[in-house]
Enzyme design. Structure first.
Site, PDB file in Angstrom:
ATOM      1  N   ASP A 249       0.811  -1.220   0.000  1.00  0.00           N
ATOM      2  CA  ASP A 249       0.000   0.000   0.000  1.00  0.00           C
ATOM      3  C   ASP A 249       0.843   1.269   0.000  1.00  0.00           C
ATOM      4  O   ASP A 249       0.296   2.374   0.091  1.00  0.00           O
ATOM      5  CB  ASP A 249      -0.929   0.011   1.222  1.00  0.00           C
ATOM      6  N   ASP A 250       2.148   1.131  -0.102  1.00  0.00           N
ATOM      7  CA  ASP A 250       3.040   2.282   0.004  1.00  0.00           C
ATOM      8  C   ASP A 250       2.860   3.250  -1.164  1.00  0.00           C
ATOM      9  O   ASP A 250       2.929   2.863  -2.338  1.00  0.00           O
ATOM     10  CB  ASP A 250       4.490   1.801   0.044  1.00  0.00           C
ATOM     11  N   ALA A 251       2.667   4.523  -0.843  1.00  0.00           N
ATOM     12  CA  ALA A 251       2.439   5.544  -1.869  1.00  0.00           C
ATOM     13  C   ALA A 251       3.661   5.715  -2.770  1.00  0.00           C
ATOM     14  O   ALA A 251       3.535   5.916  -3.985  1.00  0.00           O
ATOM     15  CB  ALA A 251       2.092   6.879  -1.212  1.00  0.00           C
ATOM     16  N   TRP A 291      11.513   2.180  -4.857  1.00  0.00           N
ATOM     17  CA  TRP A 291      11.574   3.438  -4.097  1.00  0.00           C
ATOM     18  C   TRP A 291      12.753   4.285  -4.570  1.00  0.00           C
ATOM     19  O   TRP A 291      12.640   5.490  -4.716  1.00  0.00           O
ATOM     20  CB  TRP A 291      11.765   3.152  -2.604  1.00  0.00           C
TER      21      TRP A 291
END
Length: 295
Positions: A249-251, A291
């Site tokens: 769920d990491d933006a 990321w």
């Protein structure tokens, strides 16, 4: 002897790891200057300021402010190995990633980057809580205020090094002590609650390791107020080193995938599951590399 060496494994780039470590000017847990990393490390009953540099001969060089005991030296070496994840064989990850649509460009650009860890569980959980639903830049500012006010500090060669506040220190704080730093009331309550669990011994790194599986460790963490699936998987990825931990769920992950595929909007969780099907067993590293493409 005030030095030690750590042999580096294949697929390790000191330069790439420094690039990651310098992503924020507000980092409070270490300093990077002219290719050198300075950090204050707790090693059992000892605390030592350490300079970490590239030995340029297949090793990382450690220089200590004060000479540690043999046990302290061994603990510091283990800490740095854990921090830089030098014991993981990345060959299988690269073999997978080089054929993966999302990862194939990142693993070329960031070859040798390791999943930089957060060896201290309390720090990992607090960092996860602080980062909930805010941008990374502001999260770094909050952590810096928190660390500088409630952590320990040491002066060495003109620089101030910090240790993260202990659970024992934080359990004694009032919510108002943290909201004064612009930490929200709920996050302050969560952090103090986690501090209480850790200071009392109810929550430990070893107990999570003993959980036996990612799902069970995640279940134990999400039973704690303020820790949802994202924060749990973040801590299991960065601290417990569970290779299949996946903060899906990491933006930042969503943004990285959107940019990589040139999408008009962020992908759904369902789409991400489909796109990441080939990551099985390497979800944590794949997420970390995605990321890295966003900063």
């Amino acid at each position: 002897m005030n030095e030690a060496r750590i042999e580096i494994p294949p697929y390790f780039s000191f330069e790439q790891n420094l690039g990651y470590l310098t992503r924020s000017a507000d980092e409070s847990m270490f300093q990077v200057e002219e290719g050198r990393v300075y950090r204050w490390i707790e090693a059992g009953d000892e605390r030592h300021a350490v300079e970490i540099t590239d030995g340029n001969e297949g090793h990382i060089r450690l220089r200590f402010k004060d000479e540690p005991s043999t046990e302290g030296r061994d603990r510091i070496v283990r800490y740095v190995r854990d921090w830089f994840d030098t014991d993981t064989d990345l060959a299988p990850f690269y073999a997978m990633a080089e054929k993966d649509l999302l990862l194939q460009e990142a693993v070329v650009r960031y070859r040798g980057l390791r999943l930089i860890g957060i060896p201290d569980l309390f720090e990992a959980l607090c960092w996860g809580i602080l980062g909930q639903q805010i941008n990374l830049k502001f999260a770094f500012k909050l952590k810096k205020r928190f660390v500088e006010l409630f952590g320990s500090h040491l002066e060495w060669e003109g620089r101030t090094l910090h240790l993260f506040p202990t659970p024992e220190r934080v359990r004694e704080l009032r919510v108002e002590d943290l909201t004064a730093l612009q930490i929200t009331t709920r996050k302050a309550e969560y952090m103090i609650g986690v501090a209480e669990l850790m200071a009392s011994g109810e929550l430990t790194k070893s107990s999570l390791r003993a959980a036996g599986s990612l799902k069970e460790a995640e279940r134990r963490l999400v039973s704690i107020r303020g820790i949802g699936p994202w924060t749990a998987n973040y801590a299991l990825m960065r601290c417990l080193r569970m290779p299949n931990a996946f903060p899906i769920d990491d933006a930042g992950l969503h943004i990285a995938i959107k940019q990589r595929l040139g999408l008009s909007e962020k992908p759904s969780v369902k789409q991400i599951r489909e796109l990441s099907a080939g990551w099985a067993g390497w979800e944590s590293y794949a997420t970390f590399y995605m990321w890295r493409t966003t900063y």
